[in-house]
Design a protein around this motif. Structure first.
Motif, PDB file in Angstrom:
ATOM      1  N   SER A 318       0.836  -1.208   0.000  1.00  0.00           N
ATOM      2  CA  SER A 318       0.000   0.000   0.000  1.00  0.00           C
ATOM      3  C   SER A 318       0.863   1.248   0.000  1.00  0.00           C
ATOM      4  O   SER A 318       0.622   2.200  -0.756  1.00  0.00           O
ATOM      5  CB  SER A 318      -0.911   0.013   1.241  1.00  0.00           C
ATOM      6  OG  SER A 318      -1.768  -1.092   1.213  1.00  0.00           O
ATOM      7  N   VAL A 319       1.873   1.252   0.881  1.00  0.00           N
ATOM      8  CA  VAL A 319       2.759   2.417   0.938  1.00  0.00           C
ATOM      9  C   VAL A 319       3.520   2.581  -0.385  1.00  0.00           C
ATOM     10  O   VAL A 319       3.664   3.682  -0.908  1.00  0.00           O
ATOM     11  CB  VAL A 319       3.747   2.286   2.122  1.00  0.00           C
ATOM     12  CG1 VAL A 319       4.754   3.428   2.105  1.00  0.00           C
ATOM     13  CG2 VAL A 319       2.974   2.289   3.435  1.00  0.00           C
ATOM     14  N   GLN A 320       3.966   1.473  -0.949  1.00  0.00           N
ATOM     15  CA  GLN A 320       4.704   1.537  -2.206  1.00  0.00           C
ATOM     16  C   GLN A 320       3.850   2.136  -3.326  1.00  0.00           C
ATOM     17  O   GLN A 320       4.309   2.977  -4.094  1.00  0.00           O
ATOM     18  CB  GLN A 320       5.153   0.113  -2.638  1.00  0.00           C
ATOM     19  CG  GLN A 320       6.222  -0.468  -1.757  1.00  0.00           C
ATOM     20  CD  GLN A 320       7.583   0.173  -1.973  1.00  0.00           C
ATOM     21  OE1 GLN A 320       7.714   1.377  -1.821  1.00  0.00           O
ATOM     22  NE2 GLN A 320       8.569  -0.610  -2.315  1.00  0.00           N
ATOM     23  N   VAL A 321       2.589   1.682  -3.392  1.00  0.00           N
ATOM     24  CA  VAL A 321       1.680   2.210  -4.422  1.00  0.00           C
ATOM     25  C   VAL A 321       1.505   3.713  -4.225  1.00  0.00           C
ATOM     26  O   VAL A 321       1.555   4.504  -5.173  1.00  0.00           O
ATOM     27  CB  VAL A 321       0.320   1.482  -4.365  1.00  0.00           C
ATOM     28  CG1 VAL A 321      -0.730   2.223  -5.164  1.00  0.00           C
ATOM     29  CG2 VAL A 321       0.474   0.056  -4.900  1.00  0.00           C
ATOM     30  N   LEU A 322       1.334   4.125  -2.973  1.00  0.00           N
ATOM     31  CA  LEU A 322       1.120   5.552  -2.700  1.00  0.00           C
ATOM     32  C   LEU A 322       2.367   6.377  -3.043  1.00  0.00           C
ATOM     33  O   LEU A 322       2.271   7.428  -3.667  1.00  0.00           O
ATOM     34  CB  LEU A 322       0.774   5.743  -1.225  1.00  0.00           C
ATOM     35  CG  LEU A 322      -0.704   5.616  -0.891  1.00  0.00           C
ATOM     36  CD1 LEU A 322      -0.897   5.651   0.618  1.00  0.00           C
ATOM     37  CD2 LEU A 322      -1.498   6.741  -1.538  1.00  0.00           C
ATOM     38  N   LEU A 323       3.523   5.889  -2.626  1.00  0.00           N
ATOM     39  CA  LEU A 323       4.742   6.653  -2.864  1.00  0.00           C
ATOM     40  C   LEU A 323       5.032   6.764  -4.356  1.00  0.00           C
ATOM     41  O   LEU A 323       5.426   7.824  -4.853  1.00  0.00           O
ATOM     42  CB  LEU A 323       5.937   6.006  -2.144  1.00  0.00           C
ATOM     43  CG  LEU A 323       5.854   5.969  -0.617  1.00  0.00           C
ATOM     44  CD1 LEU A 323       7.141   5.437  -0.019  1.00  0.00           C
ATOM     45  CD2 LEU A 323       5.556   7.362  -0.054  1.00  0.00           C
ATOM     46  N   GLU A 324       4.825   5.678  -5.063  1.00  0.00           N
ATOM     47  CA  GLU A 324       5.062   5.704  -6.507  1.00  0.00           C
ATOM     48  C   GLU A 324       4.129   6.703  -7.176  1.00  0.00           C
ATOM     49  O   GLU A 324       4.539   7.445  -8.071  1.00  0.00           O
ATOM     50  CB  GLU A 324       4.852   4.301  -7.095  1.00  0.00           C
ATOM     51  CG  GLU A 324       5.237   4.223  -8.578  1.00  0.00           C
ATOM     52  CD  GLU A 324       5.115   2.802  -9.109  1.00  0.00           C
ATOM     53  OE1 GLU A 324       5.130   1.866  -8.298  1.00  0.00           O
ATOM     54  OE2 GLU A 324       4.994   2.655 -10.343  1.00  0.00           O
ATOM     55  N   SER A 325       2.908   6.760  -6.724  1.00  0.00           N
ATOM     56  CA  SER A 325       1.951   7.697  -7.302  1.00  0.00           C
ATOM     57  C   SER A 325       2.255   9.127  -6.887  1.00  0.00           C
ATOM     58  O   SER A 325       2.064  10.062  -7.661  1.00  0.00           O
ATOM     59  CB  SER A 325       0.533   7.319  -6.887  1.00  0.00           C
ATOM     60  OG  SER A 325       0.264   5.992  -7.276  1.00  0.00           O
ATOM     61  N   LEU A 326       2.723   9.301  -5.654  1.00  0.00           N
ATOM     62  CA  LEU A 326       3.086  10.651  -5.205  1.00  0.00           C
ATOM     63  C   LEU A 326       4.220  11.220  -6.053  1.00  0.00           C
ATOM     64  O   LEU A 326       4.261  12.408  -6.337  1.00  0.00           O
ATOM     65  CB  LEU A 326       3.531  10.619  -3.737  1.00  0.00           C
ATOM     66  CG  LEU A 326       2.415  10.716  -2.706  1.00  0.00           C
ATOM     67  CD1 LEU A 326       2.972  10.440  -1.316  1.00  0.00           C
ATOM     68  CD2 LEU A 326       1.771  12.101  -2.738  1.00  0.00           C
ATOM     69  N   ARG A 327       5.122  10.359  -6.469  1.00  0.00           N
ATOM     70  CA  ARG A 327       6.228  10.827  -7.313  1.00  0.00           C
ATOM     71  C   ARG A 327       5.700  11.349  -8.644  1.00  0.00           C
ATOM     72  O   ARG A 327       6.286  12.238  -9.247  1.00  0.00           O
ATOM     73  CB  ARG A 327       7.201   9.673  -7.598  1.00  0.00           C
ATOM     74  CG  ARG A 327       8.094   9.351  -6.420  1.00  0.00           C
ATOM     75  CD  ARG A 327       9.194   8.368  -6.791  1.00  0.00           C
ATOM     76  NE  ARG A 327       9.820   7.866  -5.574  1.00  0.00           N
ATOM     77  CZ  ARG A 327       9.515   6.728  -4.974  1.00  0.00           C
ATOM     78  NH1 ARG A 327       8.590   5.952  -5.508  1.00  0.00           N
ATOM     79  NH2 ARG A 327      10.121   6.357  -3.867  1.00  0.00           N
ATOM     80  N   ASN A 328       4.611  10.799  -9.104  1.00  0.00           N
ATOM     81  CA  ASN A 328       4.080  11.174 -10.408  1.00  0.00           C
ATOM     82  C   ASN A 328       2.875  12.092 -10.318  1.00  0.00           C
ATOM     83  O   ASN A 328       2.292  12.447 -11.342  1.00  0.00           O
ATOM     84  CB  ASN A 328       3.685   9.921 -11.196  1.00  0.00           C
ATOM     85  CG  ASN A 328       4.855   8.987 -11.363  1.00  0.00           C
ATOM     86  OD1 ASN A 328       5.961   9.434 -11.628  1.00  0.00           O
ATOM     87  ND2 ASN A 328       4.629   7.703 -11.185  1.00  0.00           N
ATOM     88  N   SER A 329       2.483  12.459  -9.107  1.00  0.00           N
ATOM     89  CA  SER A 329       1.288  13.276  -8.955  1.00  0.00           C
ATOM     90  C   SER A 329       1.666  14.616  -8.345  1.00  0.00           C
ATOM     91  O   SER A 329       2.391  14.685  -7.364  1.00  0.00           O
ATOM     92  CB  SER A 329       0.288  12.561  -8.036  1.00  0.00           C
ATOM     93  OG  SER A 329      -0.824  13.395  -7.817  1.00  0.00           O
ATOM     94  N   LYS A 330       1.196  15.698  -8.988  1.00  0.00           N
ATOM     95  CA  LYS A 330       1.557  17.028  -8.508  1.00  0.00           C
ATOM     96  C   LYS A 330       0.694  17.430  -7.316  1.00  0.00           C
ATOM     97  O   LYS A 330       1.125  18.183  -6.453  1.00  0.00           O
ATOM     98  CB  LYS A 330       1.405  18.043  -9.631  1.00  0.00           C
ATOM     99  CG  LYS A 330       2.462  17.848 -10.714  1.00  0.00           C
ATOM    100  CD  LYS A 330       2.342  18.866 -11.805  1.00  0.00           C
ATOM    101  CE  LYS A 330       3.419  18.655 -12.867  1.00  0.00           C
ATOM    102  NZ  LYS A 330       3.289  19.558 -13.983  1.00  0.00           N
TER     103      LYS A 330
END
Lengths: 390, 989
Positions: A318-330
Motif C-alpha cells: 500500500s505504501v509503495q503504491v502511494l509513494l510511486e503515485s506521489l512521485r508522479n502526482s503534482k
C-alpha cells in the motif's frame, strides 16, 4: 593601512555571509515532510495483524527515506490505533486528516473501513486499505482503494478448493462477528459457492470475540454437526484456540482458515500442532523467491525480528503504491486518479496488481497450508495447479 | 582623487582590533571549554543514572525468578501435591506476587497441564510452537522471551520460564511491574526512563500506548546502537524533538534501559553558563570601546583643533590666532604652520594681483577663453567674460554648470562631431580646431570657432582642456551662401541637354557638364585644367580641316557666337558626332572678360534624318520623272504593239512580213518591260494584291535561280519566320527576290554563298517615325538576302536604288533592277536596308508587314478566248490607243464607238443609250478624269458596265472603281489576246 582594514572587514563580512548561508542552507535543506497516515488495530487480541501491517508500512517508509524521500521531501508516517472500534477509527482518521496527511494506509478490518469511508469521501482524502476485502465497498466511486480483492472472489475460490480439491461435502462455518463486515461476507459467499457446487453447509455458527468467547463450547457445537470440514473466519489467536479445541475432539475434520489470521505467525504459535494441515488461500506466497520478497523478508527479520505475513505484505505494498503515485502526482487530490490511471502495479511477490475503475484489485491467490510449524505454499491458484498439488 | 583615510578612524579601528580580538578569542575559548565540559558532565550523569537503573532492574528481576523457583518445588518427588491442588497453589502465589499475570505448567509436549488463573480456552492446549517453549526446551537456565500478545489478556507480555520435571514453568510477566521501576525516575521536568526488550519492543515507558502498540524502537539511533552492545550517551531526534539518550544494557535479559531527556532541558545549565559568558564578553567589549573612546579623545582633540586652524588658513582666514596646544610635538607643529601661513599669505597677495592683470587681459580679448573638464558634458571650470557676447550667458551661470551647462547650448547635430574631433586630437596629442553651432540665449544660432588643446598630467591622463572660442557666424553664413550658389549652378549645368564648357582666358577648362563629358569622352576631373583644344577635337565637316581657336575667338571679340552646324567633334574614343557650337564670353562684376563659355549641341541624328529625307525626296522626284516618261512610252507602245498584232493578222501567209512584224513586237515588248520596271520604281506599275506566302515565293524563286545562276554559287535558305503570309503582288515580289538573287550572283563571279533568310520582327512607333519608309508599327517578316561577294563602298551604296545606276558593263544591265526592288518594297508598305563591306559581301534586309491567318489555295482559272458581239465605247485621250483598240475590238466582232475625252464619252453613252454594252475607260485623261466619267455614267445608268484601263494599275482609284462596280481592269499597253481574255470574262449584251 587601508588594505589591512579592508582585509579585516572582508574577513568579518565572509564570516557573517557564511553564517547567513549556513542558516539559509539548513532552513532550505529541511523542507516540510510529506505526512502519511497509518491506522490499524494495534491493541487487543486483533492487534497481531495490525502490528504486522504497521511494521510493513514503517519498513516501506524507512526505505523510501533512506533513498531521499520524494522530490527531496522525507516521508513522515503518523501511526494511529483504531482499537478495532468504529468510533475510535473515525476519531483517529479525523486526527490524521487534521494533521495534513496526503493519504491514509489502513484499515485492516473491513468494519473499520466501512465506518470511515464516508469521512474519507467528505474530506477528499484517499484511503488505501491493506486488506478490508468486504464486498460492501465493491464497485463504488469513493476515496477508497484496497490491495486485496473483494471477499467474494476469495470465498468462491476457497469453496472451489474445499469442494473440488479437498472433496469436502459437509462443512460448518464458524465466523467472528467482531469484524462482521468481513466475516458475514465470507460466510455468505462461501456458502453460496460451496452450495452451488453441491456441498452442504451443515451450520454457519457466528460468535463474537469482542464479548464472551469459549473455544471449548464452540468446538463442541461444531463437532455436533459431524462435519467433514470446518471453515473458520476469525483472527489468528482465536482461530488457533478454536483449532486447538477442535482437534481435541475431532482429529478427522479438515480445517480451513480464512486469510484474516492464517498468515499471522500468532496463528501457528498459538495453534501448536493442532494447526498442522489447516488450509487457507491468500494473496500471499509464503515461499516466494522473488528478490523483492526475499529482501523484505530479511529486512523484517533484522528490523522487527518477525517473518512476513499477509498483513505486512499488504501494508508494505500500500505504501509503495502511494509513494510511486506521489512521485508522479503534482497534487495529493490527484493521487487516486494517478493510481487508477497507472492501473497496474507489481506486488512484492512479483505478480501484477491490476486495479479496476473503482480501485478494487485483481491479483494472484495462493493455496497454503501449515506443515511442520511453517506455512507452505502449495501452488498459485488455478484449476490445474490445485489438481496436481493435492 | 583618492579618498583620504581619517587618522581618527584608523586609530579607533586599530585600538578596537588590538583590544577586542584577544578578548573575543579568549572569550570564545572559555565559552566552548565550559560548554563542552558541562555537556560531558551532564552526559555522564545521565549515563550513570541509566547504569544505575539497569543494575536496579537486574536486581528487580530476581523476584520473578525466585517466585518460579518456589513453584519448582512442586516437582520435588518428596512433596506430593494432588493435581487438583496445584492450580490452587499457583493461584495463591499469584495473589501475593503481582509480578506475573499468569503462570502455567507445560508438560514435555508443550501441553498446558496447569494454569493460573484458570482459563478454559487455554487449559490443555498445545503451546509447543510458542517461542518461549522452543527457547526453554532442553535448557536448564531460566529464559526470558520476546514480547508477544497474550492470548489470555490480549496485551503485550513476555515470559520467564524455568525447567520443571520434563516440561517447564512459564510465568507471564505483568509489564506494569516494570513500570514501577521507571515511574519513580524523573530527570528534570520531562526526563524519563524506558525499557525495551532485545527485539527493540518497548516494554516499559511513561507513554503506555507505546507498550500497548508494541512500538519497536530499533530504528531510533540510540536504541539501534544499543542492540549492537554499545552503551553511552547519544543525541537523537524523536517525534520532532531533539533529545539526549543514555543507555545501559541489563545483562540478564539483554534489555535496554534508556534515560531520555530533551536537549533543551538537559543542557539548560550549559545554556545558562553560556549566557553568563556571553554577557561578560559583551560587557568587556563595551568597556574596551569606552576606554578606547576616552583615550583617543585625549590624543586626537589637540590634533582636531590644529586641523580646524589649518582649515581656516586654507579657507583664506589668516587673521585668527592658533590655539595653544598641550603637547610639545603639537606646539612645534603649530609654529611651523604659522610660518607657512605667513609665507602663503604674501604669495597669495602677489598671485591675486597677477591674476587680476591676466583676467583684464583675457576679458578684453575677442571671443572667450575657457578651461573645461574632459568629461561627458565638458564641465566648464573657467571661462572668460567674452562668453556672454558669444552665447548670451554670463560666466557665472556656466562655470561648473551652475545654471547652464555649456554643452547643452551646442547644436545636437554637432555634438558627436565635437566629441570625435577632441578625442582624435587627444589621441594624437595635437590641438583641435572645431567649428560648430550653438543656440544663443536670444534663440538664434551662432557659429563658434573653437581652438584648444588638452593638458595632461604626469601619467598622460587628461587634466582639462584649454582653448578659445570665437564667433564665426558671419563667415559661415557667407560660405554657406557661396556653397548653395555653387550647387545651384552645378545643378543647372547638369540639367542642360547640351555640352557646356567654361574656360579661363587662356583656354584652360574650368568646368564642364556631364553632356560635355559624354561628347568629349573625357572625365570632368581629368579635363579640368587642360586646354580646350586638347580635350575637344573639332574638324570642319566640309573640308575636314581641324577647327581651333574657338575660345580665343570668343575672348577676342567679346561677343557671343551663334550656333554653327558645320563641325564634327571627335571624342576620346574616336567617335564622331556632328555638332552645332556656340560661345560667349564670361564677364566679372566689372564687365571684364574672365573666360569663355562654349556650348556644343549634338545634331548627329538630325543630320542623318535630313540626309535620309533628302535621299527619299530625290528618289521620289526621280520616280515621278520616270513615271511620266513611262506613261507616254506605254501609250506609244500600246499603239505599236496593237498595230503590230493587227498587222500580223492581216499578213498571215507572208513569211517575211510576219518575221518583220515579230521583230517589231519583240522590240516593243522589251521596251514595255523596261517601262514596267520604271513604273514599278515610280509606284505606278501593275499591282494585283493577294495574300501570299513569302516562303513559297522564296522557294519558287530559288528554284528558278538554281537553274539560271552560276553553278558555283551555293544557295541556302533559312526560313525561320513563323508568320510569313503577306498581302501583295506575286509577280512583283517574285521579281524582287529574283532581282536580288541575280545581283548577288553578279557580285560573286567566282562563286560563293547566297543565303535567303526569314524571321519575324516587330516595329514600334518610335522606330517607324524615324524611318524614311512609310511603315506602320506592327509585325513584319524580315527577308535577308546575303551574299559573300565583292561588296560595295559607301559611294555606291548611296546610289544603288537610283534608276539607271549600274556598276555593270554597258549593255549588261539596265540600272532598273534595284530601282524596281525599291519601288516594289515601298508599294507593299515595306522597308529596305542594305549593308555591305568591300571584300566581304552584301546583305539586303527587306521588311514586309504580315497578314494574320493562312494562305488560301488559289486555283488557276483558264479563260477561253472567244469572240462575242456587242457595242463597246472606247474612252481614251490617246488617238493611237483608240485606233489600236478599235481595230482589236472590231477584229473580235464588237461594234466600237470612241471618245477622246470624258464629256464626249458621257454624251455618246447617253445618246446611244441603251446601245452601249461596255465602256473601256482610261483613267488618266485631261479635262475629266476616268473616275469622274465613271461616276457620271453610273449616275445616268447604274447598270452600266465599265472596264477600266490604265498604265498605273497600282492607282488606288482603280480599286475604288472596282468597289463601285467596275467590271474589270486591263493594264496598258494591252495585247490583242489579253483584251480578248478580259472581255471573255465579262458578259456583254
Amino acid at each position: 593601512m587601508r588594505n589591512a582594514q579592508r582585509v579585516i572587514f572582508f574577513f568579518l563580512f565572509c564570516v557573517a555571509l557564511g553564517g547567513v548561508a549556513t542558516f539559509l542552507t539548513q532552513k532550505g535543506s529541511a523542507p516540510e515532510p510529506i505526512r502519511l497516515g497509518f491506522v490499524s488495530s494495534l491493541s487487543g487480541r486483533a492487534s497481531t495483524a495490525g502490528i504486522h501491517a504497521r511494521n510493513g508500512a514503517m519498513l516501506a517508509v524507512e526505505e523510501a527515506n533512506k533513498l531521499g524521500g520524494i522530490n527531496g521531501r522525507l516521508i513522515e508516517l503518523i501511526v494511529k490505533d483504531d482499537k478495532a472500534t468504529a468510533e475510535t477509527a473515525i476519531k483517529v482518521d479525523q486526527e490524521l486528516i487534521d494533521a495534513g496527511v496526503v493519504a491514509i494506509v489502513g484499515h485492516l478490518l473491513s468494519s473499520m473501513s466501512v465506518a470511515t469511508v464516508p469521512l474519507m469521501n467528505k474530506s477528499n482524502t484517499l484511503m488505501v486499505a491493506s486488506a478490508s476485502s468486504t464486498s460492501q465497498l465493491t464497485g463504488l466511486d469513493d476515496n477508497f482503494i484496497r490491495l486485496l480483492s473483494p471477499v467474494d472472489k476469495e470465498a468462491d475460490l476457497l469453496a472451489e478448493v474445499a469442494y473440488t480439491q479437498l472433496t469436502l461435502r459437509k462443512i460448518v462455518i464458524a465466523y467472528d462477528l467482531s469484524n462482521s463486515d468481513l466475516s458475514e461476507s465470507f460466510q455468505k459467499f462461501f456458502s453460496h459457492g460451496f452450495g452451488k457446487r453441491g456441498g452442504i453447509i451443515a451450520k454457519a455458527i457466528s460468535f463474537n470475540t469482542n464479548t464472551k468467547f469459549s473455544a471449548t463450547d464452540l468446538a463442541s457445537e461444531i463437532n455436533r454437526f459431524e462435519p467433514d470440514g470446518v471453515f473458520i473466519v476469525t483472527n489468528a489467536i482465536y482461530a488457533a484456540l478454536l483449532c486447538q479445541h477442535l482437534r481435541k475432539i475431532n482429529q478427522v475434520a479438515t480445517i480451513i482458515d480464512s486469510s484474516w489470521g492464517f498468515t499471522d505467525p500468532a496463528f501457528i504459535q498459538n495453534g501448536g500442532r493442532a494447526v498442522e494441515g489447516v488450509y487457507s488461500i491468500a494473496a500471499f506466497n509464503a515461499e516466494c523467491q522473488n528478490p523483492e520478497f526475499i529482501k523484505i523478508q530479511d529486512e523484517l527479520q533484522k528490523r522487527f525480528s518477525v517473518k512476513p505475513s499477509l498483513a505486512m505484505q499488504l501494508a508494505y505494498e500500500s505504501v509503495q503504491v502511494l509513494l510511486e503515485s506521489l512521485r508522479n502526482s503534482k497534487k495529493p487530490h490527484d493521487l487516486k486518479q494517478t493510481i487508477l490511471s497507472k492501473k497496474t502495479f507489481t506486488g512484492i511477490d512479483g505478480e501484477p496488481i491490476v486495479f479496476d475503475q473503482w480501485g478494487d484489485p485483481d491479483r494472484v491467490y495462493y493455496l497454503l497450508n501449515v506443515k511442520d510449524a511453517m506455512i507452505h505454499t502449495i501452488c498459485k491458484i488455478n484449476p490445474n495447479c490445485i489438481k496436481s498439488s493435492l | 582623487m583618492k579618498r583620504m583615510v581619517s587618522l581618527k578612524h584608523i586609530l579607533t579601528f586599530n585600538f578596537m582590533v588590538v583590544a577586542l580580538i584577544p578578548l573575543l578569542t579568549s572569550g570564545f575559548i572559555v565559552y566552548h571549554s565550559i560548554s563542552y565540559n558541562m555537556a560531558k558532565e551532564i552526559s555522564s550523569k545521565n549515563q550513570m543514572l541509566a547504569d544505575s537503573v539497569a543494575r536496579e532492574l537486574e536486581g528487580f528481576l530476581d523476584d520473578p525468578l525466585r517466585l518460579l523457583h518456589e513453584i519448582q518445588v512442586l516437582g520435588n518427588p518428596d512433596i506430593n501435591i494432588p493435581e487438583q491442588n496445584i492450580n490452587r497453589y499457583l493461584s495463591e502465589i499469584l495473589r501475593y506476587h503481582l509480578v506475573f499475570d499468569m503462570v502455567m505448567i507445560l508438560d514435555d509436549n508443550g501441553i498446558v497441564k496447569n494454569i493460573s488463573p484458570y482459563d478454559e480456552n487455554l487449559a490443555g492446549i498445545d503451546m509447543s510452537y510458542q517461542k518461549y517453549y522452543l527457547a526453554q526446551k532442553n535448557r536448564d537456565k531460566p529464559q526470558w522471551s520476546q514480547t508477544f500478545i497474550s492470548a489470555k489478556t490480549g496485551r503485550p507480555t513476555l515470559t520467564l520460564s524455568v525447567p520443571f520435571e520434563k516440561g517447564m514453568i512459564v510465568g507471564f510477566l505483568n509489564l506494569k511491574y516494570l513500570d514501577t521501576i521507571i515511574q519513580n525516575i524523573r530527570l528534570g521536568q520531562h526526563g524519563y526512563a524506558s525499557i525495551c526488550d532485545s527485539d527493540g519492543t518497548v516494554i516499559a515507558h511513561v507513554d503506555p500506548t507505546l507498550i500497548e502498540e508494541r512500538f519497536n524502537s530499533k530504528s531510533i539511533m540510540v536504541f539501534e546502537r544499543g542492540f549492537y552492545g554499545k552503551e553511552g550517551t547519544f543525541h537523537y531526534r524523536f517525534q520532532n524533538t531533539n533529545k539526549i539518550g543514555s543507555k545501559a544494557i541489563v545483562p540478564q535479559t539483554k534489555w535496554l534501559v534508556i534515560i531520555t531527556q530533551t536537549i533543551d532541558e538537559a543542557f539548560a545549565p550549559v545554556r545558562h553558563i553560556q549566557h553568563i559568558i556571553l554577557c561578560g564578553m559583551l560587557a568587556a567589549v563595551l568597556f574596551a570601546i569606552f576606554a578606547a573612546y576616552i583615550s583617543l579623545r585625549m590624543t586626537l582633540n589637540p590634533l582636531g583643533k590644529l586641523t580646524e586652524d589649518t582649515k581656516r588658513i586654507a579657507a583664506g582666514d589668516y587673521s585668527s590666532p592658533l590655539e595653544p596646544a598641550a603637547y610639545r610635538e603639537i606646539v612645534t607643529l603649530e609654529n611651523s604652520f604659522i610660518k607657512m601661513r605667513d609665507a602663503l599669505q604674501s604669495r597669495e597677495n602677489a598671485l591675486r594681483e597677477s591674476e587680476s592683470r591676466y583676467r583684464t587681459l583675457v576679458n578684453n580679448m575677442p571671443g572667450a577663453v575657457y578651461r573645461s573638464a574632459y568629461d561627458d558634458v565638458w564641465t566648464t571650470e573657467y571661462i572668460s567674460d567674452g562668453i556672454e557676447a558669444l552665447c548670451g550667458y554670463p560666466p557665472s551661470e556656466l562655470i561648473n554648470g551652475k545654471s547652464k551647462v555649456y554643452s547643452s547650448l551646442v547644436h545636437p547635430h554637432d555634438q558627436q562631431m565635437i566629441r570625435e574631433a577632441v578625442d582624435r586630437a587627444i589621441k594624437q596629442h595635437r590641438h583641435f580646431i572645431i567649428e560648430y553651432r550653438i543656440f544663443h540665449a536670444d534663440g538664434t544660432i551662432r557659429w563658434i570657432y573653437s581652438q584648444g588643446q588638452a593638458i595632461y598630467d604626469d601619467s598622460d591622463e587628461v587634466l582639462f582642456l584649454d582653448g578659445v572660442l570665437l564667433d564665426c557666424t558671419e563667415r559661415k553664413v557667407a560660405e554657406t551662401a557661396l556653397l548653395e550658389s555653387e550647387e545651384k549652378l552645378q545643378i543647372t549645368l547638369n540639367s542642360i541637354g547640351d555640352a557646356v564648357i567654361a574656360t579661363d582666358m587662356g583656354g584652360r577648362i574650368e568646368r564642364m557638364n556631364p553632356v560635355a563629358e559624354t561628347l568629349s569622352g573625357w572625365n570632368a576631373k581629368d579635363a579640368i585644367g587642360c586646354l580646350f583644344d586638347q580635350v575637344f577635337h573639332l574638324i570642319d565637316q566640309q573640308n575636314s580641316q581641324a577647327i581651333s581657336g574657338l575660345v580665343s575667338d570668343v575672348v577676342k571679340t567679346g561677343k557671343p557666337v551663334e550656333f554653327q552646324a558645320n563641325a564634327i567633334l571627335i571624342s576620346k574614343d574616336g567617335q564622331e558626332r556632328v555638332i552645332a557650337n556656340s560661345g560667349a564670353p564670361i564677364l566679372n562684376e566689372k564687365d571684364e572678360i574672365v573666360g569663355a563659355v562654349l556650348v556644343f549641341r549634338d545634331i548627329s541624328e538630325q543630320a542623318q534624318l535630313e540626309s535620309r529625307i533628302r535621299q527619299s525626296e530625290k528618289m521620289e522626284s526621280i520616280g515621278r520623272l520616270a513615271g511620266g516618261v513611262a506613261h507616254d512610252f506605254n501609250n506609244m507602245l500600246g499603239g505599236i504593239i496593237g498595230a503590230a498584232d493587227l498587222l500580223a493578222l492581216q499578213i498571215k501567209g507572208n513569211q517575211i512580213a510576219e518575221e518583220h512584224v515579230a521583230i517589231i513586237i519583240q522590240a516593243a515588248e522589251r521596251v514595255a518591260d523596261l517601262t514596267s520596271k520604271l513604273l514599278s520604281f515610280s509606284h505606278k506599275g501593275k499591282f494585283i494584291s493577294k495574300p501570299l506566302s513569302v516562303h513559297d515565293m522564296i522557294n519558287d524563286s530559288v528554284g528558278i535561280l538554281l537553274h539560271s545562276l552560276n553553278k558555283r554559287i551555293h544557295i541556302t535558305t533559312e526560313l525561320s519566320a513563323t508568320q510569313h503570309v503577306m498581302s501583295g503582288d506575286k509577280s512583283q515580289l517574285q521579281n524582287t527576290i529574283i532581282n536580288l538573287g541575280v545581283n548577288a550572283s553578279d557580285a560573286m563571279p567566282d562563286g560563293g554563298e547566297l543565303t535567303f533568310r526569314t524571321e519575324n520582327i516587330s516595329f514600334d512607333q518610335e522606330y517607324c517615325e524615324n524611318s524614311s519608309f512609310a511603315i506602320q508599327p506592327g509585325q513584319y517578316i524580315k527577308l535577308t538576302v546575303k551574299d559573300t561577294g565583292i561588296g560595295m563602298d559607301d559611294s555606291i551604296l548611296a546610289k544603288i536604288f537610283e534608276p539607271f545606276f549600274t556598276t555593270k558593263k554597258e549593255g549588261a544591265g539596265t540600272g532598273l533592277g534595284l530601282a524596281a526592288v525599291y519601288g516594289t518594297v515601298k508599294d507593299h508598305y515595306g522597308a529596305i536596308a542594305v549593308e555591305s563591306l568591300v571584300g566581304s559581301g552584301t546583305e539586303f534586309h527587306i521588311y514586309f508587314p504580315i497578314l494574320d491567318g493562312h494562305l488560301e489555295q488559289q486555283t488557276q482559272r483558264d479563260v477561253a478566248v472567244k469572240k462575242l458581239t456587242g457595242t463597246i465605247l472606247i474612252v481614251d485621250d490617246e488617238s493611237v490607243i483608240r485606233k489600236t483598240a478599235v481595230a482589236m475590238l472590231e477584229e473580235l466582232g464588237y461594234t466600237v464607238l470612241t471618245a477622246e475625252d470624258g464629256p464626249k464619252a458621257i454624251q455618246h453613252y447617253k445618246d446611244s443609250y441603251p446601245g452601249v454594252d461596255l465602256v473601256l475607260l482610261d483613267m488618266i485623261m485631261p479635262n475629266m478624269s476616268g473616275p469622274e466619267v465613271f461616276r457620271e455614267i453610273r449616275a445616268f445608268d447604274p447598270s452600266a458596265k465599265i472596264l477600266v484601263s490604265s498604265g498605273y494599275s497600282k492607282d488606288r482609284a482603280v480599286d475604288e472603281l472596282k468597289q463601285m462596280g467596275a467590271v474589270g481592269f486591263i493594264k496598258k499597253p494591252y495585247r490583242y489576246i489579253e483584251l480578248a481574255e478580259v472581255l471573255a470574262q465579262i458578259s456583254i449584251g
